[in-house]
Design a protein around this motif. Structure first.
Motif, mmCIF file in Angstrom:
data_model
loop_
_atom_site.group_PDB
_atom_site.id
_atom_site.type_symbol
_atom_site.label_atom_id
_atom_site.label_comp_id
_atom_site.label_asym_id
_atom_site.label_seq_id
_atom_site.Cartn_x
_atom_site.Cartn_y
_atom_site.Cartn_z
ATOM 1 N N VAL A 1 45.214 79.850 24.158
ATOM 2 C CA VAL A 1 45.176 79.112 22.901
ATOM 3 C C VAL A 1 46.478 78.354 22.674
ATOM 4 O O VAL A 1 46.479 77.159 22.339
ATOM 5 N N GLN A 2 47.621 79.024 22.860
ATOM 6 C CA GLN A 2 48.914 78.409 22.578
ATOM 7 C C GLN A 2 49.291 77.354 23.612
ATOM 8 O O GLN A 2 49.906 76.337 23.278
ATOM 9 N N ARG A 3 48.913 77.570 24.857
ATOM 10 C CA ARG A 3 49.214 76.561 25.883
ATOM 11 C C ARG A 3 48.448 75.273 25.611
ATOM 12 O O ARG A 3 48.975 74.170 25.775
ATOM 13 N N LYS A 4 47.204 75.406 25.189
ATOM 14 C CA LYS A 4 46.407 74.226 24.853
ATOM 15 C C LYS A 4 46.965 73.534 23.613
ATOM 16 O O LYS A 4 47.007 72.304 23.535
ATOM 17 N N ARG A 5 47.431 74.332 22.659
ATOM 18 C CA ARG A 5 47.942 73.769 21.409
ATOM 19 C C ARG A 5 49.276 73.068 21.603
ATOM 20 O O ARG A 5 49.502 71.963 21.080
ATOM 21 N N LEU A 6 50.200 73.656 22.355
ATOM 22 C CA LEU A 6 51.564 73.141 22.468
ATOM 23 C C LEU A 6 51.774 72.220 23.666
ATOM 24 O O LEU A 6 52.653 71.359 23.640
ATOM 25 N N ASN A 7 50.986 72.440 24.747
ATOM 26 C CA ASN A 7 51.141 71.631 25.958
ATOM 27 C C ASN A 7 52.618 71.489 26.343
ATOM 28 O O ASN A 7 53.177 70.380 26.349
ATOM 29 N N PRO A 8 53.292 72.586 26.687
ATOM 30 C CA PRO A 8 54.741 72.552 26.960
ATOM 31 C C PRO A 8 55.052 71.712 28.205
ATOM 32 O O PRO A 8 54.213 71.557 29.098
ATOM 33 N N PRO A 9 56.284 71.172 28.283
ATOM 34 C CA PRO A 9 56.679 70.303 29.408
ATOM 35 C C PRO A 9 57.050 71.117 30.637
ATOM 36 O O PRO A 9 58.224 71.274 30.984
ATOM 37 N N CYS A 10 56.064 71.642 31.328
ATOM 38 C CA CYS A 10 56.305 72.516 32.474
ATOM 39 C C CYS A 10 56.524 71.704 33.764
ATOM 40 O O CYS A 10 55.789 70.764 34.040
ATOM 41 N N MET A 11 57.512 72.106 34.542
ATOM 42 C CA MET A 11 57.790 71.503 35.835
ATOM 43 C C MET A 11 57.186 72.381 36.933
ATOM 44 O O MET A 11 56.919 73.570 36.715
ATOM 45 N N PRO A 12 56.991 71.841 38.135
ATOM 46 C CA PRO A 12 56.553 72.686 39.256
ATOM 47 C C PRO A 12 57.574 73.799 39.493
ATOM 48 O O PRO A 12 58.782 73.603 39.286
ATOM 49 N N CYS A 13 57.122 74.946 39.943
ATOM 50 C CA CYS A 13 58.044 76.055 40.171
ATOM 51 C C CYS A 13 59.009 75.723 41.311
ATOM 52 O O CYS A 13 58.750 74.841 42.130
ATOM 53 N N VAL A 14 60.143 76.410 41.331
ATOM 54 C CA VAL A 14 61.179 76.168 42.332
ATOM 55 C C VAL A 14 61.436 77.431 43.123
ATOM 56 O O VAL A 14 61.198 78.539 42.657
ATOM 57 N N SER A 15 61.914 77.262 44.335
ATOM 58 C CA SER A 15 62.260 78.406 45.183
ATOM 59 C C SER A 15 63.711 78.779 44.966
ATOM 60 O O SER A 15 64.552 77.910 44.731
ATOM 61 N N VAL A 16 64.015 80.074 45.029
ATOM 62 C CA VAL A 16 65.382 80.569 44.887
ATOM 63 C C VAL A 16 65.735 81.326 46.138
ATOM 64 O O VAL A 16 65.014 82.236 46.567
#
Length: 356
Positions: free
Chosen positions: A340-355
């Motif tokens: 519900v919250q991900r659909k509502r806020l649509n956060p600016p997510c980047m592709p994951c990174v390797s460490v």
């Protein structure tokens, strides 16, 4: 070897020693990580926490009998509130980018050295189940135990090349930030805290930046380390409290819910725990965070008050105690709220990174 050749070798050695003296002197006098002279009362940048905190406790074995372990987030949890809530003399044994395997090693060191331990509190992050201990970084090496390790440890810091990027880091000079290393083990972001209240609009804008997560998974290894820590506490009669830190909601929504629910399931298989992450009135408000990673100092007392009830008012939706019995329904509620919250806020997510 004799005559001119011997004299040449002696001269070369003398030249090498004299050439190294400025570097040795710089490292010994400046000692930014407080490893060589151990001047813990005067800090400039973040010290070598994995060394100086262990060193401080071992040199003051009667001062503390309970410990908070966690990443830098847990530095904002007040030990005085813990002392009032459950008794004991707590110390905030947190490290930058700390992970469970390191907490286990430190606890083992304390017990092996005869430190009395009554209560252990572990604040975990989801990245705790992804990241390896960062011992490939010099300032993250663990406390040396053997004579050979100590010689290598001190030699490394005595001969390391100057790193002028340190001057760009947060200064623990009592103005930008203050580190109570020999007291509570906590620190506070003084300047950042002031800027938040002075300009809320600019502060909120910083949370609109793209957010990245870590790709790797280390579920089995971290679960085994946490289980070993729980077993050690049980066998030694040490009370154990585990909680998941209140991750800023935007950052939380950029993680994979299946992974986070598996982390919850793994922890519940070891011990009951408190979960402050997910959607709630604290994590949803950016004003409760210094940055995308660290919650503010005012949130720490709320964490303690929820786990150990006190007169401090705590938002009703902040913090849930999770047991094996309550786990299935709780995981479903977390999944539902996440979607519900991900659909509502649509956060600016980047592709994951390797460490590495």
């Amino acid at each position: 070897m004799g005559g001119p050749l011997k004299q040449l070798v002696i001269k070369l050695i003398a030249i090498a020693v004299l050439s190294a003296l400025p570097l040795l002197g710089y490292n010994y006098i400046f000692d930014p990580h407080r490893v060589l002279r151990k001047n813990y009362e005067s800090l400039y940048v973040c010290p070598h926490e994995r060394f100086v905190k262990v060193d401080h406790v071992l040199k003051n074995p009667e001062k503390y009998d309970s410990f908070l372990f966690g990443s830098s987030r847990v530095s904002q949890v007040p030990v005085e509130a813990m002392d009032r809530a459950v008794g004991g003399r707590h110390y905030n044994m947190t490290f930058v980018s700390g992970v469970v395997g390191e907490y286990l090693r430190v606890l083992e060191i304390f017990l092996d050295k005869g430190i009395e331990v009554k209560h252990v509190v572990v604040g975990v992050d989801y990245f705790s189940f992804k990241m390896l201990p960062l011992e490939n970084m010099v300032r993250n090496r663990m406390y040396p135990l053997t004579l050979r390790d100590r010689i290598d440890f001190y030699f490394t810091f005595l001969t390391m090349e100057p790193d002028f990027s340190l001057f760009k880091e947060i200064k623990f000079d009592g103005k930008e930030a203050r580190y109570d290393l020999t007291g509570t083990g906590e620190y506070v972001f003084l300047r950042r805290e002031m800027k938040i209240d002075a300009d809320p609009a600019s502060h909120r804008a910083r949370f609109k930046q793209p957010i990245f997560t870590i790709c790797a998974k280390r579920l089995d290894e971290t679960t085994a380390e946490l289980r070993a820590m729980a077993d050690l506490c049980r066998n030694r009669g040490i009370a154990l409290t585990v909680f998941i830190n209140p991750v800023n909601l935007s950052s939380y929504l950029c993680e994979d819910i299946a992974f986070m629910n598996e982390v919850r399931e793994r922890i519940a298989g070891i011990t009951d725990f408190w979960d402050f992450s997910g959607y709630n009135s604290v994590t949803a408000d950016d004003m409760n965070y210094v940055d995308i990673i660290h919650y503010r100092k005012k949130i720490g007392p709320l964490i303690v008050a929820r786990m150990f009830p006190s007169s401090i008012p705590v938002p009703a939706d902040f913090g849930t105690r999770v047991t094996k019995a309550s786990l299935p329904a709780y995981l479903e509620a977390c999944r539902r709220d996440y979607e519900v919250q991900r659909k509502r806020l649509n956060p600016p997510c980047m592709p994951c990174v390797s460490v590495k």
